[in-house]
Design a protein around this motif. Structure first.
Motif, short mmCIF file in Angstrom:
data_model
loop_
_atom_site.label_atom_id
_atom_site.label_comp_id
_atom_site.label_asym_id
_atom_site.label_seq_id
_atom_site.Cartn_x
_atom_site.Cartn_y
_atom_site.Cartn_z
N SER A 25 1.15 -1.19 -0.36
CA SER A 25 -0.17 -0.19 -0.08
C SER A 25 0.89 0.78 -0.16
O SER A 25 0.43 2.24 -0.59
N ILE A 26 2.13 1.59 1.00
CA ILE A 26 2.69 2.57 0.87
C ILE A 26 3.32 2.71 -0.41
O ILE A 26 3.54 3.73 -0.46
N LEU A 27 4.13 1.30 -0.80
CA LEU A 27 4.88 2.00 -2.34
C LEU A 27 4.35 2.08 -3.05
O LEU A 27 4.16 2.98 -4.21
N LEU A 28 2.71 1.71 -3.82
CA LEU A 28 2.23 1.70 -4.65
C LEU A 28 0.87 3.20 -4.16
O LEU A 28 0.95 4.10 -5.39
N LEU A 29 1.12 4.15 -3.20
CA LEU A 29 0.63 4.99 -2.93
C LEU A 29 1.54 6.23 -3.11
O LEU A 29 1.58 7.63 -4.18
N VAL A 30 2.86 5.83 -3.09
CA VAL A 30 4.08 6.38 -3.65
C VAL A 30 4.32 6.42 -4.61
O VAL A 30 4.88 7.77 -5.24
N ILE A 31 4.04 5.97 -5.64
CA ILE A 31 4.23 5.85 -6.90
C ILE A 31 3.19 6.37 -7.93
O ILE A 31 3.17 7.04 -8.64
N TYR A 32 2.13 6.18 -6.83
CA TYR A 32 0.41 7.00 -7.92
C TYR A 32 1.49 8.36 -7.74
O TYR A 32 0.44 9.24 -8.16
N ILE A 33 1.13 8.54 -6.46
CA ILE A 33 1.82 10.48 -6.01
C ILE A 33 3.05 11.12 -7.20
O ILE A 33 2.75 12.36 -7.62
N GLY A 34 4.07 9.98 -7.11
CA GLY A 34 4.49 10.68 -8.32
C GLY A 34 6.11 10.98 -7.26
O GLY A 34 6.72 11.98 -8.32
N ILE A 35 5.90 10.74 -6.18
CA ILE A 35 7.53 11.12 -5.21
C ILE A 35 8.45 10.23 -5.51
O ILE A 35 7.83 8.63 -5.76
N LEU A 36 9.60 10.95 -5.44
CA LEU A 36 10.79 9.89 -6.02
C LEU A 36 12.33 11.46 -5.67
O LEU A 36 12.26 11.80 -5.54
#
Length: 416
Positions: free
Chosen positions: A162-173
């Protein structure tokens, strides 16, 4: 009854692994091949560090918690282990950081080229949190509650993904996708620690360390530490040789094949969780040895069904363009890596027989043997033959180590 217990854990884990395969294309599309290779290499190292850093205390924890139903005794064992690990590992990692040994590992062992300082810091904190989570998981194993173990695995899967998918969706890098995923892993492990502590272990916590118990636990666990160190060399040597002879992109395909073989390893983990408490409770050493051998043969039959299924999933993944074409060696790798993967996994079962008679030093000797063979053969075969070198080396290690284990068990149980 035993296979029913295994089925509870295995069925849950297979569902979770199935869900992992569904989200895997998202991660493969988000990460470059080199970043996927780097993350897989580092995360494997992290998973192997916990048993070493814990000085094998989790082994005696499982054994002694499983032998009592008194909550106050279980609480003393759990709290003593947890608090000792928290204090000791924090001080140990501080020393590691002061001497820049973590920085050296990132640079020379894992082949990291970007964000070495940042990844080293995350690596250190992850070791601490993952070791504490190992203590919680060990307490669940000792309780012989397969439902709680299944719940723990579900929580871990849901939180991390959930954490990783949320980060990918938001676009955090940050820095690169490998570092960003390591940060997600760290945050997820912290959340898992807090949640599982509250759900499963809140009645076991106290602010007291039983030093007599710690001393007794160290006598059981410490002899296993050299063997755990050997396990790191055994498990990471192939990736090390692949990284330095080829590239992290080459390692990425290897990591993906290993990830596809996780259901085979999951089956072994589930079997070990249920089998360990069973074999420790048997009255006769002869019966323990005999049943272990029969159990191994039954597991091998199951593996003969699992591996072709994983191969078929990989082929279908390419056919439907779910898996990127840059990983085109995956189906072949699943086949050639399955034999050493299964062989090494099965070592856990004869190892239980050593722990049963408090001869854990034999585990150390066998793992040192396995690591030595892996490094000696791998240093020549892997740079020369790549993935095929990995398979040949792993096959030699697994056959020789299993044979040595049963030879040692036979000799040891005659004298007990």
């Amino acid at each position: 009854m035993l296979f029913k217990k295994i089925a509870i854990i295995t069925s849950t884990d297979f569902i979770l692994k199935g869900l992992s395969f569904l989200v895997l294309p998202i991660y493969l599309g988000w990460m470059s091949k080199a970043d996927f290779g780097e993350y897989g290499y580092i995360s494997t190292g992290l998973a192997l560090m916990s048993p070493i850093i814990s000085i094998g205390l989790y082994i005696n924890q499982i054994k002694e918690e499983a032998s009592t139903t008194r909550k106050n005794v279980r609480g003393d064992i759990f709290s003593s282990t947890f608090l000792f690990i928290l204090i000791y590992v924090s001080l140990f990692l501080l020393l590691i950081s002061l001497f820049n040994l973590d920085f050296f590992a990132m640079d020379q062992v894992f082949g990291v080229t970007h964000g070495i300082k940042e990844k080293s810091l995350v690596f250190d904190v992850l070791i601490l949190v993952m070791t504490l989570n190992l203590i919680i998981y060990s307490s669940l194993v000792s309780s012989d509650s397969n439902t709680n173990i299944a719940k723990y695995n579900c929580i871990k899967f849901l939180v991390q993904n959930s954490i990783l998918l949320l980060v990918i969706y938001i676009g955090i890098l940050y820095i690169d996708t490998s570092y960003t995923r390591l940060l997600c892993l760290l945050f997820g492990e912290i959340v898992i620690l807090m949640l599982t502590s509250a759900i499963f272990c809140r009645k076991l916590y106290s602010f007291r360390i039983d030093w007599a118990y710690i001393k007794r636990a160290l006598l059981v666990g410490a002899p296993v530490v050299p063997g755990s160190i050997a396990t790191i060399f055994l498990s990471l040597s192939d990736r090390y040789f692949l990284t330095h002879a080829f590239s992290l992109e080459y390692v990425a395909e290897y990591n993906l094949a290993v990830q596809f073989l996780l259901p085979a390893q999951t089956l072994m983990v589930a079997a070990q969780v249920s089998w360990a408490s069973h074999v420790y409770g048997l009255e006769s050493n002869h019966r323990a040895r005999h049943e272990t051998w029969i159990f191994i043969k039954k597991l091998l039959k199951i593996y003969l069904l699992v591996v072709p299924g994983l191969f078929l999933i990989a082929v279908l993944g390419f056919y439907f363009s779910v898996i990127p074409s840059v990983y085109n060696d995956l189906p072949l790798l699943i086949i050639i890596l399955s034999i050493p993967t299964i062989g090494i996994a099965l070592l856990q079962l004869p190892f239980n027989l050593f722990i049963r008679v408090e001869n854990s030093i034999s585990i150390t000797y066998i793992m040192i043997w396995a690591a030595s063979i892996s490094i000696a053969l791998g240093s020549f075969l892997i740079p020369e033959f790549g993935f095929y070198g990995v398979a040949i080396t792993g096959l030699a290690v697994s056959i020789s180590s299993l044979g040595l284990s049963f030879f040692r068990v036979r000799h040891l149980y005659k004298s007990v």
